[in-house]
Scaffold this motif. Structure first.
Motif, PDB file in Angstrom:
ATOM      1  N   UNK A  89     -14.829 -10.394  -9.020  1.00 30.71           N
ATOM      2  CA  UNK A  89     -14.051 -10.754 -10.207  1.00 30.71           C
ATOM      3  C   UNK A  89     -14.728 -10.289 -11.503  1.00 30.71           C
ATOM      4  N   UNK A  90     -15.346  -9.113 -11.454  1.00 29.09           N
ATOM      5  CA  UNK A  90     -16.002  -8.558 -12.632  1.00 29.09           C
ATOM      6  C   UNK A  90     -14.977  -8.242 -13.715  1.00 29.09           C
ATOM      7  N   UNK A  91     -15.438  -8.135 -14.949  1.00 28.25           N
ATOM      8  CA  UNK A  91     -14.561  -7.708 -16.026  1.00 28.25           C
ATOM      9  C   UNK A  91     -14.379  -6.193 -15.951  1.00 28.25           C
ATOM     10  N   UNK A  92     -13.159  -5.731 -16.160  1.00 23.44           N
ATOM     11  CA  UNK A  92     -12.902  -4.292 -16.117  1.00 23.44           C
ATOM     12  C   UNK A  92     -12.737  -3.743 -17.535  1.00 23.44           C
ATOM     13  N   UNK A  93     -12.897  -2.444 -17.648  1.00 25.18           N
ATOM     14  CA  UNK A  93     -12.783  -1.796 -18.950  1.00 25.18           C
ATOM     15  C   UNK A  93     -11.323  -1.635 -19.342  1.00 25.18           C
ATOM     16  N   UNK A  94     -11.072  -1.639 -20.636  1.00 21.67           N
ATOM     17  CA  UNK A  94      -9.696  -1.445 -21.110  1.00 21.67           C
ATOM     18  C   UNK A  94      -9.243  -0.009 -20.857  1.00 21.67           C
ATOM     19  N   UNK A  95     -10.136   0.932 -21.062  1.00 18.28           N
ATOM     20  CA  UNK A  95      -9.789   2.336 -20.853  1.00 18.28           C
ATOM     21  C   UNK A  95     -10.111   2.807 -19.450  1.00 18.28           C
ATOM     22  N   UNK A  96     -10.355   4.101 -19.329  1.00 18.21           N
ATOM     23  CA  UNK A  96     -10.688   4.666 -18.020  1.00 18.21           C
ATOM     24  C   UNK A  96     -12.112   4.291 -17.621  1.00 18.21           C
ATOM     25  N   UNK A  97     -12.270   3.788 -16.406  1.00 13.78           N
ATOM     26  CA  UNK A  97     -13.610   3.577 -15.876  1.00 13.78           C
ATOM     27  C   UNK A  97     -14.153   4.934 -15.421  1.00 13.78           C
ATOM     28  N   UNK A  98     -15.433   5.033 -15.057  1.00 16.23           N
ATOM     29  CA  UNK A  98     -15.994   6.337 -14.667  1.00 16.23           C
ATOM     30  C   UNK A  98     -15.236   7.030 -13.526  1.00 16.23           C
ATOM     31  N   UNK A  99     -14.784   6.224 -12.531  1.00 16.00           N
ATOM     32  CA  UNK A  99     -14.066   6.818 -11.389  1.00 16.00           C
ATOM     33  C   UNK A  99     -12.723   7.388 -11.822  1.00 16.00           C
ATOM     34  N   UNK A 100     -11.968   6.617 -12.602  1.00 16.59           N
ATOM     35  CA  UNK A 100     -10.655   7.095 -13.043  1.00 16.59           C
ATOM     36  C   UNK A 100     -10.803   8.216 -14.080  1.00 16.59           C
ATOM     37  N   UNK A 101     -11.901   8.229 -14.798  1.00 13.88           N
ATOM     38  CA  UNK A 101     -12.154   9.314 -15.749  1.00 13.88           C
ATOM     39  C   UNK A 101     -12.285  10.643 -15.008  1.00 13.88           C
ATOM     40  N   UNK A 102     -13.105  10.629 -13.962  1.00 17.09           N
ATOM     41  CA  UNK A 102     -13.290  11.848 -13.170  1.00 17.09           C
ATOM     42  C   UNK A 102     -12.011  12.237 -12.448  1.00 17.09           C
TER      43      UNK A 102
END
Length: 373
Positions: A89-102
């Motif tokens: 249940x970690x907090x996620x980033x509002x934008x692209x995380x590193x995986x989705x960025x790549x």
């Protein structure tokens, strides 16, 4: 658990995303049907347009969509997966995380590469479109470009499968409601809401409509620059009236470029037993027709069918086209009863589906399927 919501994806961004998804898979499905090649290419143009928009949107678009907002750090990528495993249940980033960025970066550029190889293949193999000029000198590379194009498609599909798997894991295991983010635009994360500017909305909308217009032009307007073939209809009667008359008297006129010269020579030498018939041609007439067939055989053509049939039967001297593996492969999706129907009758009645067959045109865009009554 974080219940904060941030407006991350604009309407235009979401619209472009889903248009890209739909057009890509529609493009993939139509690739399996020869008679849908024009639609396949038109959809490819649409996909290409949406990918270009993604690049530009990454420069001038709102926060979170900009490339500058992406995280390409490899150490951050490693840490992302570690946290993903350790903290459900970690907090996620509002934008692209590193995986989705790549993923977004690679899928965009591999997608553009896929489209470009498709356009080049269309020019080399079919002699159609803006790259049709390449057919003359590079038609022998059609297998190579076909393999590269297909490989890039399946690389993209594999990437999409991993992407969707990651989204579903976020949705059902991490409970981040990730699926709805690209529907509503809101992401279950802390951040500042985007505020798309009017100029951004106007030009983004204009470009999207422009891509639709180009797609419509490519698909619905005959002989347009994206689809037009370099190959013209051939008036065989004007070029060699004896060939046209004698060879169309009992069956469809077979364009000389569909068989290699050795096959034509063998066929003409065995004219006394031409499919259980004796052609009874005088020697001078037979020699004249044979000469014309040899001069215009598959070896002297850059058409796809000419090259592939010639490449397959060059050492066998076969001359029944419907017995070739090439013919069987491109007709494999056609039900067998079609060939026995009143409209077709048999496999050699090519004009039932290829309306300009007797004028040397086998373009996929000229296919009438199912055959008209």
């Amino acid at each position: 658990m974080n219940n904060h919501k941030t407006y991350v994806w604009s309407f235009l961004g979401r619209l472009s995303h889903w248009l890209l998804v739909i057009s890509f898979f529609a493009c993939y499905i139509t690739s399996f049907y020869e008679e849908l090649l024009t639609l396949h290419v038109s959809l490819g143009i649409f996909v290409f347009g949406m990918l270009l928009k993604k690049i530009v949107w990454g420069i001038i678009g709102p926060k979170y969509a900009k490339w500058s907002d992406f995280n390409f750090s490899l150490s951050s990528l490693k840490l992302y997966f570690v946290k993903k495993i350790e903290d459900r249940y970690r907090e996620i980033e509002a934008g692209h995380n590193p995986a989705s960025s790549w993923f977004a970066f690679l899928v965009t550029w591999i997608g553009i590469f896929c489209c470009m190889t498709g356009f080049i293949l269309y020019g080399i193999q079919e002699g159609n479109g803006i790259f049709s000029f390449l057919n003359k000198n590079y038609y022998t590379y059609m297998y190579f470009y076909e393999d590269i194009h297909i490989l890039s498609v399946y690389i993209l599909i594999c990437m999409i499968v991993f992407h969707v798997s990651g989204v579903l894991i976020e949705q059902f295991y991490h409970k981040t409601n990730m699926v709805m983010a690209m529907v509503t635009g809101y992401k279950k994360a802390k951040g500042s809401d985007i505020q798309p500017r009017f100029k951004m909305i106007f030009w983004g909308s204009f470009y999207t409509l422009l891509v639709f217009a180009v797609f419509s032009y490519a698909y619905f307007i005959p002989e347009n620059i994206f689809i037009k073939s370099k190959f013209e209809k051939i008036d065989y009667k004007a070029l060699h009236k004896d060939f046209q008359f004698e060879c169309s008297d009992c069956h469809n006129l077979i364009p000389p470029h569909l068989l290699p010269k050795e096959s034509w020579i063998k066929l003409m030498n065995e004219q006394s037993d031409h499919y259980d018939e004796d052609l009874e041609l005088e020697k001078n007439l037979s020699d004249s027709i044979t000469k014309y067939l040899v001069e215009n055989s598959a070896e002297n053509s850059t058409r796809e069918a000419s090259y592939k049939i010639s490449d397959e039967i060059k050492n066998s001297k076969k001359f029944t086209i419907s017995d070739t593996l090439y013919w069987k492969d491109i007709h494999k999706n056609i039900p067998k009863d079609i060939f026995k129907s009143d409209e077709v009758e048999n496999k050699s009645n090519c004009v039932a589906c290829h309306k300009d067959f007797e004028e040397g045109i086998l373009s996929d865009s000229n296919i009438i399927y199912p055959p008209k009554k």
